[in-house]
Design a protein around this motif. Structure first.
Motif, PDB file in Angstrom:
ATOM      1  N   MET A 169      -2.792  -0.687 -13.012  1.00 50.21           N
ATOM      2  CA  MET A 169      -1.467  -1.011 -13.265  1.00 50.21           C
ATOM      3  C   MET A 169      -0.527  -0.069 -12.403  1.00 50.21           C
ATOM      4  O   MET A 169       0.574  -0.823 -11.749  1.00 50.21           O
ATOM      5  N   GLN A 171      -0.709   1.907 -10.179  1.00 48.13           N
ATOM      6  CA  GLN A 171      -0.850   1.639  -8.658  1.00 48.13           C
ATOM      7  C   GLN A 171      -0.337   0.289  -8.010  1.00 48.13           C
ATOM      8  O   GLN A 171       0.327   0.293  -6.956  1.00 48.13           O
ATOM      9  N   VAL A 172      -0.525  -0.728  -8.752  1.00 43.67           N
ATOM     10  CA  VAL A 172      -0.021  -2.098  -8.273  1.00 43.67           C
ATOM     11  C   VAL A 172       1.460  -1.980  -8.398  1.00 43.67           C
ATOM     12  O   VAL A 172       2.071  -2.353  -7.480  1.00 43.67           O
ATOM     13  N   ASP A 173       2.133  -1.569  -9.530  1.00 44.57           N
ATOM     14  CA  ASP A 173       3.496  -1.366  -9.615  1.00 44.57           C
ATOM     15  C   ASP A 173       4.057  -0.407  -8.507  1.00 44.57           C
ATOM     16  O   ASP A 173       5.152  -0.692  -7.689  1.00 44.57           O
ATOM     17  N   MET A 176       4.112  -2.279  -5.300  1.00 45.66           N
ATOM     18  CA  MET A 176       5.276  -3.370  -5.068  1.00 45.66           C
ATOM     19  C   MET A 176       6.408  -2.883  -4.756  1.00 45.66           C
ATOM     20  O   MET A 176       7.289  -3.210  -4.064  1.00 45.66           O
ATOM     21  N   LYS A 179       7.095  -1.797  -1.331  1.00 46.49           N
ATOM     22  CA  LYS A 179       7.536  -3.026  -0.420  1.00 46.49           C
ATOM     23  C   LYS A 179       8.867  -3.810  -0.791  1.00 46.49           C
ATOM     24  O   LYS A 179       9.080  -4.870  -0.613  1.00 46.49           O
ATOM     25  N   PHE A 181      10.058  -4.267  -3.884  1.00 49.83           N
ATOM     26  CA  PHE A 181      10.011  -5.100  -5.309  1.00 49.83           C
ATOM     27  C   PHE A 181       9.968  -4.035  -6.309  1.00 49.83           C
ATOM     28  O   PHE A 181       9.360  -3.825  -7.413  1.00 49.83           O
ATOM     29  N   GLU A 183      12.361  -3.633  -8.661  1.00 48.93           N
ATOM     30  CA  GLU A 183      12.882  -3.975  -9.902  1.00 48.93           C
ATOM     31  C   GLU A 183      11.659  -4.828 -10.722  1.00 48.93           C
ATOM     32  O   GLU A 183      11.039  -5.621 -10.085  1.00 48.93           O
ATOM     33  N   THR A 185      10.126  -7.315 -13.234  1.00 48.31           N
ATOM     34  CA  THR A 185      10.378  -8.777 -13.811  1.00 48.31           C
ATOM     35  C   THR A 185      10.927  -8.857 -15.244  1.00 48.31           C
ATOM     36  O   THR A 185      10.510  -7.915 -16.005  1.00 48.31           O
TER      37      THR A 185
END
Lengths: 291, 132
Positions: A169, A171-173, A176, A179, A181, A183, A185
């Motif tokens: 998780m 790592q994914v955040d 993002m 790139k 993103f 902020e 959601t």
């Protein structure tokens, strides 16, 4: 006070002795007035509450009321027995036959009540053992059904997916946010806020006294283990009840012996004065008739 | 007092029933499937230019992250003995594309292409014609 027992029928004392002897093989059958059922609502309860619920159910049953009534009756009879025993403590062997008969009668009644109580306790215990066994079987069957069901497999797959997701998780955040993103959601925000509250609620549930794991000797055990312990406890109670029946049969034998001894004493007393040994007619003492 | 307990039991039962009677318990999974299909479609599309495509893919990927998490956390799904749910959880790599690609340290696009068996060599060696 010396009383002759002419007015007390022998038949009464004999029947008393017989009835007392027959106590150990009492054929009085009590209808089971407590019939607990291992319903789903019982099995879903936390196990410590389950035990209390069973006890509560028993306490409200006609069988428990009957047991209470017998206990009260026994207490009253016990008091009377003690007072007569005190009265008879100084009486000699040939005195106070009325009181002695009353004492034997009371003891017999007391034993009858005790026997009835024991039968009821035995019946309640058997019902309880059956109930625990039924609960245990249902728990096992529930467990087997759950572990073999498609839903259980799906839950396991979902748990595995969750574990894999949680590992990556951050790592994914991070990827993002690199790139552009950065902020989060609205869903992620709300979820994070609620997560802390959910954890608090979950810990409150875990610490709730109605939800605490059952303990045996201070060690938390599973529901099945706890029910098994309850069954073992019931088995030991049953064994003690068996021992008590042996005591009861010895007590009834003693009362029967008392009754027999009393009967003998009364017979001797009543027949003693009148028992003039009649001489039988023999040729020797009839010889005068022929001379 | 007995009434109070009955009312509480009914309340708990009603709240459970409310959860269970949600109209479509597979909604989160269906949304994820739709979003992923759209992501793959966008990825394979040759219509838009590279910059626009990248921006759009990133946007969709961002949404996919939330949806994947929603599906994984949705406990109603595992209560449904539905083929769609079985299919989804038995293939983590394809269903949860973004998280699975992060495990493999790959881009989601690359991960998907690898999972379905597309490679540069396979594409270069490909010949137009009927399937043999």
């Amino acid at each position: 006070m010396m009383t002759k027992m002419n007015r007390l029928p022998k038949a009464f004392i004999q029947s008393l002795a017989i009835s007392v002897l027959a106590l150990s093989a009492n054929s009085v059958v009590y209808a089971d007035s407590w019939e607990p059922v291992a319903a789903e609502s019982l099995i879903e309860l936390p196990v410590n509450l389950m035990e209390k619920r069973i006890q509560q159910d028993f306490n409200m049953s006609p069988l428990a009321s009957e047991l209470n009534a017998i206990e009260q009756d026994m207490a009253t009879q016990g008091e009377k027995i003690k007072s007569i025993q005190t009265l008879l403590s100084d009486a000699s062997k040939d005195e106070m036959f009325d009181e002695k008969v009353a004492l034997v009668k009371l003891k017999s009644g007391f034993l009858d009540a005790m026997q009835s109580g024991q039968l009821l306790r035995q019946s309640a215990l058997e019902q309880k053992i059956d109930l625990y066994q039924e609960v245990l079987e249902k728990l096992y069957s529930q467990q087997n059904t759950e572990s073999s069901s498609a839903t259980f497999k799906l839950q396991q797959q979902q748990n595995n997916a969750r574990a894999r997701m949680e590992k990556v998780m951050s790592q994914v955040d991070a990827a993002m946010s690199e790139k552009g993103f950065a902020e989060s959601t609205p869903y992620a925000d709300e979820f994070a806020k609620n997560l802390a509250k959910i954890e608090k609620l979950r810990s409150a549930i875990n610490q709730h006294k109605a939800n605490i794991s059952p303990m045996v000797d201070g060690v938390a055990v599973s529901t099945e283990e706890y029910v098994r312990q309850l069954l073992m406890q019931a088995a030991s109670e049953q064994s003690l009840l068996d021992q008590e029946s042996l005591m009861l049969s010895y007590m009834s034998r003693l009362v029967a012996l008392d009754a027999q001894a009393l009967e003998y004493a009364i017979n001797v007393e009543s027949e003693g004065e009148e028992s003039v040994l009649q001489q039988s007619t023999t040729p020797a003492n009839s010889i005068d008739l022929f001379l | 007092m007995k009434r109070l307990f009955t009312a509480i039991t009914i309340l708990i039962g009603a709240s459970c029933a409310f959860n269970a009677s949600a109209k479509d318990t597979l909604l989160s999974l269906k949304n994820l499937e739709r979003q992923r299909a759209s992501f793959i479609q966008e990825m394979l599309s040759a219509k838009s230019d590279l910059d626009t495509k990248e921006k759009s893919l990133m946007q969709r990927q961002h949404q996919l992250i939330d949806m994947e998490r929603m599906v994984i956390r949705d406990e109603r799904l595992s209560q449904q003995n539905d083929y769609l749910v079985h299919r989804a959880f038995s293939d983590f790599d394809m269903t949860f594309l973004v998280h699975a690609s992060a495990e493999e340290q790959k881009q989601p696009i690359q991960h998907w292409l690898d999972s379905v068996g597309f490679s540069s060599t396979a594409i270069i060696n490909a010949q137009p014609g009927f399937r043999k």
